[in-house]
Enzyme design. Structure first.
Site, PDB file in Angstrom:
ATOM      1  N   HIS A 272      -0.122 -71.178  43.147  1.00  0.00           N
ATOM      2  CA  HIS A 272      -1.274 -72.036  42.834  1.00  0.00           C
ATOM      3  C   HIS A 272      -0.724 -73.396  42.412  1.00  0.00           C
ATOM      4  O   HIS A 272      -0.089 -73.523  41.368  1.00  0.00           O
ATOM      5  CB  HIS A 272      -2.128 -71.415  41.732  1.00  0.00           C
ATOM      6  CG  HIS A 272      -2.853 -70.185  42.158  1.00  0.00           C
ATOM      7  ND1 HIS A 272      -3.078 -69.112  41.318  1.00  0.00           N
ATOM      8  CD2 HIS A 272      -3.409 -69.851  43.356  1.00  0.00           C
ATOM      9  CE1 HIS A 272      -3.740 -68.172  41.975  1.00  0.00           C
ATOM     10  NE2 HIS A 272      -3.952 -68.604  43.206  1.00  0.00           N
ATOM     11  N   SER A 273      -0.971 -74.397  43.231  1.00  0.00           N
ATOM     12  CA  SER A 273      -0.203 -75.641  43.154  1.00  0.00           C
ATOM     13  C   SER A 273      -0.384 -76.418  41.857  1.00  0.00           C
ATOM     14  O   SER A 273       0.522 -77.146  41.443  1.00  0.00           O
ATOM     15  CB  SER A 273      -0.554 -76.528  44.351  1.00  0.00           C
ATOM     16  OG  SER A 273      -1.953 -76.614  44.538  1.00  0.00           O
ATOM     17  N   ARG A 274      -1.520 -76.287  41.197  1.00  0.00           N
ATOM     18  CA  ARG A 274      -1.760 -77.083  39.985  1.00  0.00           C
ATOM     19  C   ARG A 274      -1.040 -76.539  38.756  1.00  0.00           C
ATOM     20  O   ARG A 274      -1.048 -77.172  37.705  1.00  0.00           O
ATOM     21  CB  ARG A 274      -3.259 -77.151  39.703  1.00  0.00           C
ATOM     22  CG  ARG A 274      -3.911 -75.806  39.376  1.00  0.00           C
ATOM     23  CD  ARG A 274      -5.400 -75.982  39.281  1.00  0.00           C
ATOM     24  NE  ARG A 274      -6.131 -74.733  39.087  1.00  0.00           N
ATOM     25  CZ  ARG A 274      -7.461 -74.649  39.121  1.00  0.00           C
ATOM     26  NH1 ARG A 274      -8.185 -75.731  39.342  1.00  0.00           N
ATOM     27  NH2 ARG A 274      -8.073 -73.497  38.927  1.00  0.00           N
ATOM     28  N   GLU A 275      -0.423 -75.376  38.885  1.00  0.00           N
ATOM     29  CA  GLU A 275       0.235 -74.737  37.743  1.00  0.00           C
ATOM     30  C   GLU A 275       1.648 -75.299  37.587  1.00  0.00           C
ATOM     31  O   GLU A 275       2.652 -74.604  37.744  1.00  0.00           O
ATOM     32  CB  GLU A 275       0.202 -73.214  37.933  1.00  0.00           C
ATOM     33  CG  GLU A 275      -1.232 -72.689  37.979  1.00  0.00           C
ATOM     34  CD  GLU A 275      -1.379 -71.244  38.445  1.00  0.00           C
ATOM     35  OE1 GLU A 275      -0.351 -70.553  38.627  1.00  0.00           O
ATOM     36  OE2 GLU A 275      -2.530 -70.793  38.632  1.00  0.00           O
TER      37      GLU A 275
ATOM     38  N   HIS B 124       2.874 -67.472  37.298  1.00  0.00           N
ATOM     39  CA  HIS B 124       1.675 -68.308  37.292  1.00  0.00           C
ATOM     40  C   HIS B 124       1.495 -68.928  35.912  1.00  0.00           C
ATOM     41  O   HIS B 124       2.260 -68.681  34.995  1.00  0.00           O
ATOM     42  CB  HIS B 124       0.435 -67.448  37.592  1.00  0.00           C
ATOM     43  CG  HIS B 124       0.383 -66.867  38.960  1.00  0.00           C
ATOM     44  ND1 HIS B 124      -0.581 -67.212  39.883  1.00  0.00           N
ATOM     45  CD2 HIS B 124       1.144 -65.926  39.582  1.00  0.00           C
ATOM     46  CE1 HIS B 124      -0.401 -66.532  41.001  1.00  0.00           C
ATOM     47  NE2 HIS B 124       0.647 -65.739  40.844  1.00  0.00           N
TER      48      HIS B 124
ATOM     49  N   ASN C 251      -3.210 -66.408  46.533  1.00  0.00           N
ATOM     50  CA  ASN C 251      -3.031 -65.149  45.810  1.00  0.00           C
ATOM     51  C   ASN C 251      -4.256 -64.244  45.935  1.00  0.00           C
ATOM     52  O   ASN C 251      -4.468 -63.350  45.112  1.00  0.00           O
ATOM     53  CB  ASN C 251      -2.712 -65.390  44.334  1.00  0.00           C
ATOM     54  CG  ASN C 251      -2.006 -64.197  43.713  1.00  0.00           C
ATOM     55  OD1 ASN C 251      -1.165 -63.561  44.361  1.00  0.00           O
ATOM     56  ND2 ASN C 251      -2.348 -63.861  42.477  1.00  0.00           N
TER      57      ASN C 251
ATOM     58  N   TYR D 132      -2.313 -70.133  33.490  1.00  0.00           N
ATOM     59  CA  TYR D 132      -1.878 -69.981  32.118  1.00  0.00           C
ATOM     60  C   TYR D 132      -2.569 -68.754  31.544  1.00  0.00           C
ATOM     61  O   TYR D 132      -3.373 -68.130  32.239  1.00  0.00           O
ATOM     62  CB  TYR D 132      -2.256 -71.244  31.298  1.00  0.00           C
ATOM     63  CG  TYR D 132      -3.746 -71.519  31.218  1.00  0.00           C
ATOM     64  CD1 TYR D 132      -4.501 -71.088  30.130  1.00  0.00           C
ATOM     65  CD2 TYR D 132      -4.426 -72.182  32.246  1.00  0.00           C
ATOM     66  CE1 TYR D 132      -5.870 -71.322  30.060  1.00  0.00           C
ATOM     67  CE2 TYR D 132      -5.779 -72.402  32.181  1.00  0.00           C
ATOM     68  CZ  TYR D 132      -6.500 -71.964  31.086  1.00  0.00           C
ATOM     69  OH  TYR D 132      -7.868 -72.176  31.040  1.00  0.00           O
TER      70      TYR D 132
ATOM     71  N   GLU E  53       1.816 -64.900  33.424  1.00  0.00           N
ATOM     72  CA  GLU E  53       0.945 -66.059  33.223  1.00  0.00           C
ATOM     73  C   GLU E  53       1.518 -66.801  32.021  1.00  0.00           C
ATOM     74  O   GLU E  53       1.451 -66.308  30.895  1.00  0.00           O
ATOM     75  CB  GLU E  53      -0.507 -65.630  32.954  1.00  0.00           C
ATOM     76  CG  GLU E  53      -1.190 -64.947  34.121  1.00  0.00           C
ATOM     77  CD  GLU E  53      -1.716 -65.919  35.172  1.00  0.00           C
ATOM     78  OE1 GLU E  53      -1.580 -67.146  34.965  1.00  0.00           O
ATOM     79  OE2 GLU E  53      -2.254 -65.456  36.192  1.00  0.00           O
TER      80      GLU E  53
ATOM     81  N   ARG F 184      -5.706 -76.186  43.696  1.00  0.00           N
ATOM     82  CA  ARG F 184      -5.169 -74.835  43.496  1.00  0.00           C
ATOM     83  C   ARG F 184      -4.708 -74.185  44.802  1.00  0.00           C
ATOM     84  O   ARG F 184      -3.688 -73.499  44.847  1.00  0.00           O
ATOM     85  CB  ARG F 184      -6.270 -73.972  42.855  1.00  0.00           C
ATOM     86  CG  ARG F 184      -6.063 -72.468  42.887  1.00  0.00           C
ATOM     87  CD  ARG F 184      -7.336 -71.797  42.362  1.00  0.00           C
ATOM     88  NE  ARG F 184      -7.355 -70.352  42.550  1.00  0.00           N
ATOM     89  CZ  ARG F 184      -6.994 -69.459  41.637  1.00  0.00           C
ATOM     90  NH1 ARG F 184      -6.537 -69.867  40.470  1.00  0.00           N
ATOM     91  NH2 ARG F 184      -7.082 -68.164  41.880  1.00  0.00           N
TER      92      ARG F 184
END
EC number: 3.4.17.1
Length: 419
Positions: A179-182, A306, A254, A308, A380, A237
């Site tokens: 998930h790219s924004r993480e 991942h 995912n 959060y 997470e 995301r």
């Protein structure tokens, strides 16, 4: 410093980056199952353009949602009308993004070696790929770079292989940033890569692992999405694939694995953040891993990282059926979160995906477990919602350090219990 902030804001505007001025992140507390279902109704109202950072799950579990400024009043009225409690977690999303950009701008420099690389700031895709090349050049006997595919937009998908020799040895898989924004995950992956090279030959436990097993590390699992978070939309995301039947772009990578694919816990709407795609493995970013893992045939652990929420999860996500190895994996998870907590006191919850957070179908570790990879876990990372996906760069190194202790615990158990 104020000048840097103004410059970064102006630069963002000039480049056409998506703006989040006035957007708030609300924390909703659904007291019972009826309230959970009511919040799910809100989730289905696509015209509100809500972005659920933590989706509806068990009653009492936090639900975090980014609400665009034009939808704020409607959402708050809806919640109040149904007697559902909420509070504001992030007052203005854009202000956090501005601070993040200011920090990155102030930290910009081109590293000439992995020793001078700045591990305490967030980096672009190109910077991370350059880091990989530096690491391989410095440790050619230990590290190699493999290209396992190309993304939808044609970017190379790289995996770092850490090995002391031998063929088809038992292996450990670690992926980050699906998930790219993480962003904390990709940053943690970079730190891990350096840590592996530092600890081999120095730390007896890690040396024993790498003397017997190979480690494959995919730092940027979703390169298109990650590049897009830097160029256009920090909170993107999904992948960037185009669905012919929709104007909406991307698939939740995912929810795209062949494990309960398309069941409850994913969306069939291309505009949803949890859109599962047209079919399992439709995303080349997923298919590349599937093919690589199957072709290798000797993976013993599969870790997907991942953010959060501070959780350590094991299968299943798509069904309430317990896995045959539940007792062992639960004990491994318990030991790992205790090790993680020992450094800075960061508390993690642990358990199966479906009982700990919510039902989620088509997930990576459900697929890997069903492939016979027993030690399949999802981390997470920090935090629990104060910053969410916008974790300050000052927390990168502490997060990576503590996570490493949890990962090392799982690696040690895997080595000592090869099957």
């Amino acid at each position: 410093m104020q000048g840097l902030l103004i410059l970064s804001v102006l630069l963002g505007a000039a480049l056409g980056k998506e703006d989040f001025v006035g957007h708030q992140v609300l924390r909703i507390t659904a007291a019972d199952e009826a309230e959970v279902q009511t919040v799910k109704e809100l989730e289905d109202l696509e015209h509100l353009q809500l972005d659920f950072w933590r989706g509806p799950g068990q009653p009492g579990s936090p639900i975090d949602v980014r609400v665009p400024f034009p939808s704020l009043q409607a959402v708050k009225v809806f919640l109040e009308a149904h007697g559902i409690r909420y509070r504001i977690m992030i007052e203005d999303v854009q202000s956090l993004l501005d601070e993040e950009q200011e920090q990155m701008f102030a930290s910009q420099s081109r590293a000439r070696s992995t020793n001078t690389f700045n591990y305490a700031t967030y980096h672009t895709l190109d910077e991370i790929y350059d880091f990989m090349d530096l690491l391989v050049a410095e440790h050619p006997q230990l590290v190699s770079k493999l290209q396992i595919g190309r993304s939808y937009e044609g970017r190379p998908i790289y995996v770092l292989k850490f090995s002391t020799g031998g063929s088809n040895r038992p292996a450990i898989w670690i992926d980050l940033g699906i998930h790219s924004r993480e962003w904390i995950t990709q940053a943690t992956g970079v730190w891990f890569a350096k840590k592996f090279t530092e600890d081999y030959g120095q730390d007896p436990s890690f040396t024993a692992i790498l003397d017997s097993m190979d480690i494959f590390l995919e730092i940027v699992t979703n390169p298109d999405g990650f590049a897009f978070t830097h160029s256009q939309n920090r909170l993107w995301r999904k992948t960037r694939s185009v669905t012919s039947s929709s104007l909406c772009v991307g698939v939740d990578a995912n929810r795209n694995w062949d494990a309960g694919f398309g069941k409850a816990g994913a969306s069939s709407s291309p505009c949803s953040e949890t859109y599962h795609g047209k079919y399992a493995n439709s995303e080349v970013e997923v298919k590349s891993i599937v093919d690589f893992v199957k072709d290798h045939g000797n993976f013993k652990a599969f870790l997907s990282i991942h953010s959060y929420s501070q959780l350590l999860l094991y299968p299943y996500g798509y069904t309430t059926q317990s896995i045959p190895d539940k007792t062992e994996l639960n004990q491994v998870a318990k030991s790992a979160v205790e090790a993680l907590k020992s450094l800075y006191g960061t508390s993690y919850k642990y358990g199966s995906i479906i009982t700990t957070i919510y039902q989620a179908s088509g997930g990576s570790i459900d697929w890997s477990y069903n492939q016979g990879i027993k030690y399949s876990f999802t981390f997470e990372l920090r935090d629990t919602g104060r910053y969410g996906f916008l974790l300050p760069a000052s927390q990168i190194i502490p997060t990576a350090q503590e996570t490493w202790l949890g990962v090392l615990t799982i690696m040690e158990h895997t080595l000592n219990n090869l099957y």
